[in-house]
Design a protein around this motif. Structure first.
Motif, PDB file in Angstrom:
ATOM      1  N   LYS A 156       0.820  -1.083  -0.018  1.00 24.09           N
ATOM      2  CA  LYS A 156       0.140  -0.049  -0.042  1.00 24.09           C
ATOM      3  C   LYS A 156       0.942   1.190  -0.047  1.00 24.09           C
ATOM      4  N   ARG A 157       1.767   1.205   0.809  1.00 27.52           N
ATOM      5  CA  ARG A 157       2.904   2.446   0.758  1.00 27.52           C
ATOM      6  C   ARG A 157       2.202   3.835   1.117  1.00 27.52           C
ATOM      7  N   ASN A 158       1.446   3.904   2.078  1.00 27.59           N
ATOM      8  CA  ASN A 158       0.929   5.180   2.239  1.00 27.59           C
ATOM      9  C   ASN A 158       1.780   6.189   2.804  1.00 27.59           C
ATOM     10  N   TRP A 159       2.921   5.655   3.146  1.00 25.25           N
ATOM     11  CA  TRP A 159       4.153   6.939   3.413  1.00 25.25           C
ATOM     12  C   TRP A 159       4.876   7.326   2.383  1.00 25.25           C
ATOM     13  N   LYS A 160       4.654   6.694   1.137  1.00 24.52           N
ATOM     14  CA  LYS A 160       5.242   7.176   0.146  1.00 24.52           C
ATOM     15  C   LYS A 160       5.276   8.714  -0.413  1.00 24.52           C
ATOM     16  N   MET A 161       6.259   9.054  -0.675  1.00 26.27           N
ATOM     17  CA  MET A 161       6.467  10.540  -0.990  1.00 26.27           C
ATOM     18  C   MET A 161       5.353  11.066  -2.092  1.00 26.27           C
ATOM     19  N   ARG A 162       5.283  12.493  -2.064  1.00 25.79           N
ATOM     20  CA  ARG A 162       4.332  13.180  -3.221  1.00 25.79           C
ATOM     21  C   ARG A 162       5.187  13.379  -4.336  1.00 25.79           C
ATOM     22  N   MET A 163       4.630  13.381  -5.449  1.00 27.03           N
ATOM     23  CA  MET A 163       5.226  13.687  -6.648  1.00 27.03           C
ATOM     24  C   MET A 163       4.184  14.089  -7.457  1.00 27.03           C
ATOM     25  N   GLU A 164       3.613  15.376  -7.366  1.00 29.17           N
ATOM     26  CA  GLU A 164       2.089  15.537  -7.978  1.00 29.17           C
ATOM     27  C   GLU A 164       2.635  16.378  -9.220  1.00 29.17           C
ATOM     28  N   MET A 165       3.503  16.712  -9.498  1.00 23.80           N
ATOM     29  CA  MET A 165       3.601  17.364 -10.945  1.00 23.80           C
ATOM     30  C   MET A 165       4.790  17.078 -11.831  1.00 23.80           C
ATOM     31  N   ARG A 166       5.154  15.781 -11.963  1.00 22.28           N
ATOM     32  CA  ARG A 166       6.174  15.293 -12.589  1.00 22.28           C
ATOM     33  C   ARG A 166       5.823  15.034 -14.147  1.00 22.28           C
ATOM     34  N   SER A 167       6.711  15.656 -14.987  1.00 24.00           N
ATOM     35  CA  SER A 167       6.614  15.339 -16.348  1.00 24.00           C
ATOM     36  C   SER A 167       6.612  14.056 -16.776  1.00 24.00           C
ATOM     37  N   PRO A 168       6.405  13.712 -18.108  1.00 21.19           N
ATOM     38  CA  PRO A 168       6.609  12.415 -18.422  1.00 21.19           C
ATOM     39  C   PRO A 168       7.968  11.988 -18.822  1.00 21.19           C
ATOM     40  N   ARG A 169       8.237  10.767 -18.736  1.00 16.29           N
ATOM     41  CA  ARG A 169       9.710  10.292 -18.657  1.00 16.29           C
ATOM     42  C   ARG A 169      10.024  10.076 -20.147  1.00 16.29           C
ATOM     43  N   TYR A 170       9.983  11.264 -20.817  1.00 12.87           N
ATOM     44  CA  TYR A 170      10.084  11.077 -22.588  1.00 12.87           C
ATOM     45  C   TYR A 170      11.120  10.357 -23.093  1.00 12.87           C
ATOM     46  N   THR A 171      12.277  10.096 -22.544  1.00 12.16           N
ATOM     47  CA  THR A 171      13.132   9.574 -23.311  1.00 12.16           C
ATOM     48  C   THR A 171      13.614   8.082 -22.700  1.00 12.16           C
ATOM     49  N   SER A 172      12.659   7.688 -21.580  1.00 11.78           N
ATOM     50  CA  SER A 172      13.156   6.193 -21.331  1.00 11.78           C
ATOM     51  C   SER A 172      12.019   5.253 -20.767  1.00 11.78           C
ATOM     52  N   ARG A 173      10.637   5.841 -21.273  1.00  4.98           N
ATOM     53  CA  ARG A 173       9.537   4.743 -21.289  1.00  4.98           C
ATOM     54  C   ARG A 173       9.003   4.755 -22.506  1.00  4.98           C
ATOM     55  N   TRP A 174       8.515   3.718 -23.127  1.00  8.47           N
ATOM     56  CA  TRP A 174       7.924   3.656 -24.223  1.00  8.47           C
ATOM     57  C   TRP A 174       6.726   4.377 -24.264  1.00  8.47           C
ATOM     58  N   ASP A 175       5.830   4.136 -23.218  1.00 14.85           N
ATOM     59  CA  ASP A 175       4.527   4.599 -23.262  1.00 14.85           C
ATOM     60  C   ASP A 175       4.370   6.263 -22.733  1.00 14.85           C
ATOM     61  N   GLU A 176       5.664   6.841 -22.566  1.00 14.69           N
ATOM     62  CA  GLU A 176       5.499   8.156 -22.310  1.00 14.69           C
ATOM     63  C   GLU A 176       6.528   9.115 -23.414  1.00 14.69           C
ATOM     64  N   LEU A 177       6.797   8.290 -24.732  1.00 16.08           N
ATOM     65  CA  LEU A 177       7.442   9.067 -25.559  1.00 16.08           C
ATOM     66  C   LEU A 177       6.823  10.421 -26.054  1.00 16.08           C
ATOM     67  N   PHE A 178       7.678  11.314 -26.408  1.00 19.26           N
ATOM     68  CA  PHE A 178       7.168  12.632 -26.737  1.00 19.26           C
ATOM     69  C   PHE A 178       6.332  12.449 -28.120  1.00 19.26           C
ATOM     70  N   GLU A 179       5.380  12.692 -28.091  1.00 13.45           N
ATOM     71  CA  GLU A 179       4.612  12.688 -29.512  1.00 13.45           C
ATOM     72  C   GLU A 179       4.413  14.104 -30.310  1.00 13.45           C
ATOM     73  N   ILE A 180       4.426  13.635 -31.598  1.00 12.97           N
ATOM     74  CA  ILE A 180       4.161  14.681 -32.493  1.00 12.97           C
ATOM     75  C   ILE A 180       2.884  14.714 -33.162  1.00 12.97           C
ATOM     76  N   SER A 181       2.074  15.689 -32.926  1.00 12.89           N
ATOM     77  CA  SER A 181       0.586  15.274 -33.950  1.00 12.89           C
ATOM     78  C   SER A 181       0.528  16.092 -35.086  1.00 12.89           C
TER      79      SER A 181
END
Length: 427
Positions: free
Chosen positions: A402-427
DNA sequence: TCTGGGGTCCTAGGACCC
DNA sequence: TCTGGGGTCCTAGGACCC
């Protein structure tokens, strides 16, 4: 000559790379847990937002001036840092680059010849910017400490210097030192700066460079002070470090997202941090023979001395140095029983591994039990799965779910260069 | 009562860095 | 209400050794 290459407002620059509309707008990046401001764009600096200042204090100003705010995105920063360093290695040869931190590297430019240092510096700066999109400042001087001074002044006067400053004559060096407050010298922190000003009327780097090494030994922390003064005087005392540095201590520590009063939650956190630390340990092929943990209680007068909340720690010496997560988690969690006090509010905990030695279990040898080797194999499989998933897909049950002690990270941008599902998209 | 002159290893803590 | 997370190096002092 030595150069220091330093990325400008590194974390902010990384964020802007994927959001160019933020160029010339104020941007800040927050520390873990969204606690402090750790990177500011020039525009944010000129609004008066303080470095390392608490986010909640700056928040009114941030809202008023429409400052774009990000939580830290270390996957992104780590990847872009690697690209910058690779560029430098291509430019000057890997053996001449010493990566000093995520956003800084020293370069050994050699001694010989009448080189046009200014042009060399510009070439480095422009190439890094062109290849990675990250802007850097370059300081060039005879010693590391002086190159840091040059870099500081280059950043102070971006327009005039174009972020490149060379100190290659004594006249230039002296003029630069006179313009540098003593606090800005690499190696002079708050304590020494106060002491130098109040007790010895040393205000600028130039004043300090006039002192003798003996004087520095007496008043500036022994041999450290001698090296510092000699470096300011143009004598190289800090050599280039070869890469392949193996860490001597590994720590994983975090603030909690919320106050924690429950022992089981502390144990989960400690188990999680231990897993992380053990991963770092295996990455450098080390094993640890000492594990320490600590917790920090929320103090009474939290608002006045939040930083000095008392930290209570304990350590265990392991019978055999190990890098296996489960062998580290067990003693770590047991230590929690020794320090946990019922009814106390905790805000932070951490794990430290020390007494690091080369991991003997990596190459199975005839004298190691088979069980031992199997353990290392299990660990590499686990590391591989977790690396591929870029998270902690496979965990030990002690880490909790559950980890309800986990830290906050409310405004993180996508991991553009290291996760396939978060790649930068050009439309 | 007196009380050498080296050494080593370890730990805690201070100061610094980004 | 809310304040980061890593690291390094150096020194002093204690315990112990001959």
């Amino acid at each position: 000559m030595k150069a220091i290459v330093d990325c400008n407002s590194f974390y902010c620059s990384c964020e802007r790379l994927f959001m160019p509309h933020l160029d010339h707008k104020p941007v800040v990046v927050l520390s873990n847990n969204d606690g402090c401001i750790v990177s500011r764009s020039d525009e944010a600096k000129s609004l008066g937002i303080k470095m390392a200042g608490p986010y909640f204090i700056a928040k009114p100003m941030i809202l008023e001036h429409n400052v774009t705010t990000f939580s830290s995105n270390y996957n992104l920063y780590g990847d872009l840092s690697w690209r910058v360093m690779e560029t430098l290695r291509v430019l000057v040869g890997a053996e001449n680059v010493e990566v000093y931190s995520v956003d800084e590297a020293f370069i050994d430019l050699g001694e010989e010849g009448e080189n046009d240092w200014q042009q060399i510096g510009m070439k480095i700066k422009e190439t890094v910017e062109q290849w990675t999109g990250i802007k850097v400042s370059v300081g060039i001087a005879p010693t590391k400490v002086l190159s840091k001074v040059a870099n500081y002044l280059a950043k102070e006067n971006k327009l005039a210097t174009q972020c490149v400053l060379v100190l290659d004559t004594q006249r230039k060096i002296d003029a630069a030192l006179q313009r540098t407050p003593v606090k800005e010298i690499w190696g002079v922190g708050y304590q020494y700066a106060q002491k130098l000003k109040e007790m010895y009327a040393v205000f600028t780097a130039y004043d300090l460079s006039r002192k003798s090494p003996e004087w520095a030994h007496k008043h500036l922390g022994g041999v450290t002070g001698i090296r510092l003064v000699k470096e300011l005087q143009g004598e190289s005392m800090k050599t280039m470090e070869k890469e392949l540095t193996v860490k001597k201590m590994i720590a994983t520590t975090r603030m909690f997202g919320h106050i924690v009063k429950n022992k089981e939650a502390i144990k989960e956190a400690i188990a999680t941090y231990t897993s992380k630390a053990a991963e770092k340990l295996r990455r450098q092929n080390s094993a640890a023979n000492t594990i320490s943990i600590f917790v920090v209680a929320k103090g009474q007068n939290h608002n006045i001395d939040f930083r000095h909340g008392e930290s209570i720690g304990q350590y265990t010496r392991l019978p055999v140095a190990t890098s296996a997560t489960h062998e580290l988690i067990k003693p770590a969690v047991e230590l929690v029983d020794r320090i946990f006090v019922e009814g106390t509010s905790y805000k932070k905990a951490g794990v430290m591994l020390s007494g690091l030695v080369p991991d003997e279990t990596i190459q199975g040898n005839l004298f190691t039990e088979e069980k031992h080797n199997g353990k290392r194999l299990l660990m590499s499989m686990l590391d591989n799965v977790n690396f591929a998933m870029r998270g902690d897909m496979v965990k030990f049950a002690a880490s909790g779910t559950k980890r309800n002690w986990k830290m906050r990270m409310e405004m993180r941008s996508p991991r553009y260069t290291s996760r396939w599902d978060e790649l930068f998209e050009i439309s």
